[in-house]
Design an enzyme around this catalytic site. Structure first.
Site, PDB file in Angstrom:
ATOM      1  N   GLU A  50       0.852  -1.189   0.000  1.00 35.29           N
ATOM      2  CA  GLU A  50       0.000   0.000   0.000  1.00 35.29           C
ATOM      3  C   GLU A  50       0.889   1.241   0.000  1.00 35.29           C
ATOM      4  OE1 GLU A  50      -3.809   1.979   2.338  1.00 35.29           O
ATOM      5  OE2 GLU A  50      -2.913   0.131   3.104  1.00 35.29           O
ATOM      6  N   LYS A 181      -3.627 -14.249  18.560  1.00 42.10           N
ATOM      7  CA  LYS A 181      -4.000 -13.996  17.170  1.00 42.10           C
ATOM      8  C   LYS A 181      -5.502 -14.081  16.922  1.00 42.10           C
ATOM      9  CE  LYS A 181       0.499 -15.843  16.006  1.00 42.10           C
ATOM     10  NZ  LYS A 181       1.252 -17.006  15.539  1.00 42.10           N
ATOM     11  N   ASP A 257       5.984 -11.791  13.980  1.00 45.63           N
ATOM     12  CA  ASP A 257       4.915 -12.689  13.555  1.00 45.63           C
ATOM     13  C   ASP A 257       3.735 -11.821  13.126  1.00 45.63           C
ATOM     14  OD1 ASP A 257       2.845 -14.515  13.292  1.00 45.63           O
ATOM     15  OD2 ASP A 257       3.503 -15.752  14.972  1.00 45.63           O
ATOM     16  N   HIS A 352      -4.637   9.007  -2.488  1.00 46.07           N
ATOM     17  CA  HIS A 352      -4.426   7.619  -2.899  1.00 46.07           C
ATOM     18  C   HIS A 352      -4.257   7.514  -4.409  1.00 46.07           C
ATOM     19  CE1 HIS A 352      -4.887   4.493   0.291  1.00 46.07           C
ATOM     20  NE2 HIS A 352      -5.194   5.569   1.001  1.00 46.07           N
TER      21      HIS A 352
END
Length: 365
Positions: A50, A181, A257, A352
């Protein structure tokens, strides 16, 4: 009903060679930071597809350099968790087992130290559901994020408890009360990883000149978007615009991670109009980062950690604390920039479109 015979090959499967997936990485900043874990100026690496994220974070970093002390990052707490599950015959037996567990805390702390030079058992919490006893073990893990260290210690504790507490049996080495997670409330309440708040006070004129908005507009948008909007969506202990963007980019660049952005992005943005000046903070109670362990030996990661000042000779745990403070400051830079852009109609999409064209990314439908 008919079946179709599908021919199969008896030839051994060919080994698929390992490969490295390239993720574009840029260093942005420098950002200025102060606080109880880091005080200096440094560029930060962001690995992302991005491309508008780089200039967005860079805008926040530029503002940090205009402020005395820059972004103040306060590390409030740190602990890695692993939950284990014991099964009893009924709730009464589970309750007796929990009482016995509480009486054995000191011996569990001694046992934990035998599993690692760096592991320390900080606390044990438990919940009973019928005959099930859920035990949440909380550890200090030095400069490691601590996943494996906590699991190794928890496994030793589980074996010990099964040998010394009657009327319970093995349930699981990981019982989802950690919580690892997954988006849950318990991590924000009890803590998992590093708990850091990054904050900045920006003068009125700087808000107008650099962010093209006002403190009042950002504070109002924070309520209507981050607080009310997230409430309507059913968010879990989370009220922010896009912590996950900065965290994923920072995690990938520093060998973390990446799946831990699930709980890591459960943070709260707070904005206040102070007579035209903008107080802006990002609280991240579940930052799971480390400077040693899996992934840290890759050349690009080693280079990143060294450039970030997280390979210095410091007391155990201080390099990881510094990394957490830098991660939180990076999140604030990107969050501040996006929130400011969204107070102005059309600014976000214009930025953007322009930046993705500039970087050669596909756009449009």
């Amino acid at each position: 009903m008919t079946t179709q015979n599908i021919p199969t090959s008896k030839a051994p499967a060919k080994a698929v060679p390992d490969s490295i997936t390239p993720v574009p990485t840029r260093w942005v900043g420098p950002l200025r930071i102060s606080g109880n874990a880091a005080t200096d100026e440094t560029h930060v690496p962001l690995a992302t597809y991005e491309s508008p994220l780089w200039p967005s974070v860079a805008r926040g970093a530029r503002i940090s350099r205009l402020i005395d002390g820059g972004i103040r990052a306060t590390l409030v707490d740190e602990r890695m968790t692993r939950s284990i599950l014991l099964e009893a015959t009924d709730a009464q037996a589970a309750h007796v087992a929990a009482r016995a567990l509480d009486d054995r805390l000191e011996e569990l702390r001694v046992l934990t130290r035998t599993t690692s030079r760096f592991a320390e058992l900080l606390a044990v919490r438990h919940e009973i559901v019928g005959p099930l006893l859920y035990i949440r073990c909380e550890f200090a893990t030095g400069d490691a994020s601590g996943h494996n260290m906590a699991t190794l210690a928890a496994d030793a504790l589980l074996t010990h408890l099964l040998a010394h507490i009657p009327n319970v049996s093995y349930g699981s080495i990981s019982a989802n009360y950690c919580t690892d997670k997954k988006a849950t409330a318990v991590n924000g309440i009890l803590g998992r990883g590093k708990n850091v708040t990054a904050e900045i006070l920006i003068p009125r004129q700087t808000v107008a000149d650099r962010l093209r908005t006002t403190a009042a507009k950002i504070a109002h948008l924070n309520v209507t978007k981050n607080l009310v909007g997230t409430l309507l969506a059913g968010g879990i202990r989370s009220a922010n615009a896009h912590y996950a963007n900065m965290l994923l980019a920072f995690y990938l660049a520093t060998g973390q991670d990446a799946a831990n952005i699930v709980e890591g992005s459960q943070g709260i943005t707070y904005a206040d109009d102070r007579d035209g000046d903008l107080y802006f903070s990002c609280t991240l109670p579940n930052l799971i980062v480390g400077t040693v362990g899996n992934g840290k030996g890759l050349p690009a990661v080693e280079d990143a950690l060294a450039r970030l000042g997280c390979r210095a000779e410091r007391p155990i745990g201080d390099n990881a604390r510094r990394l957490a403070a830098l991660a939180a400051a990076t999140v604030l830079c990107g969050e501040l920039s996006l929130m400011a852009a969204q107070t102005n109609p059309g600014e976000l999409m214009h930025a953007h479109t322009r930046l993705e064209r500039l970087n050669g990314a596909p756009h449009g439908h």
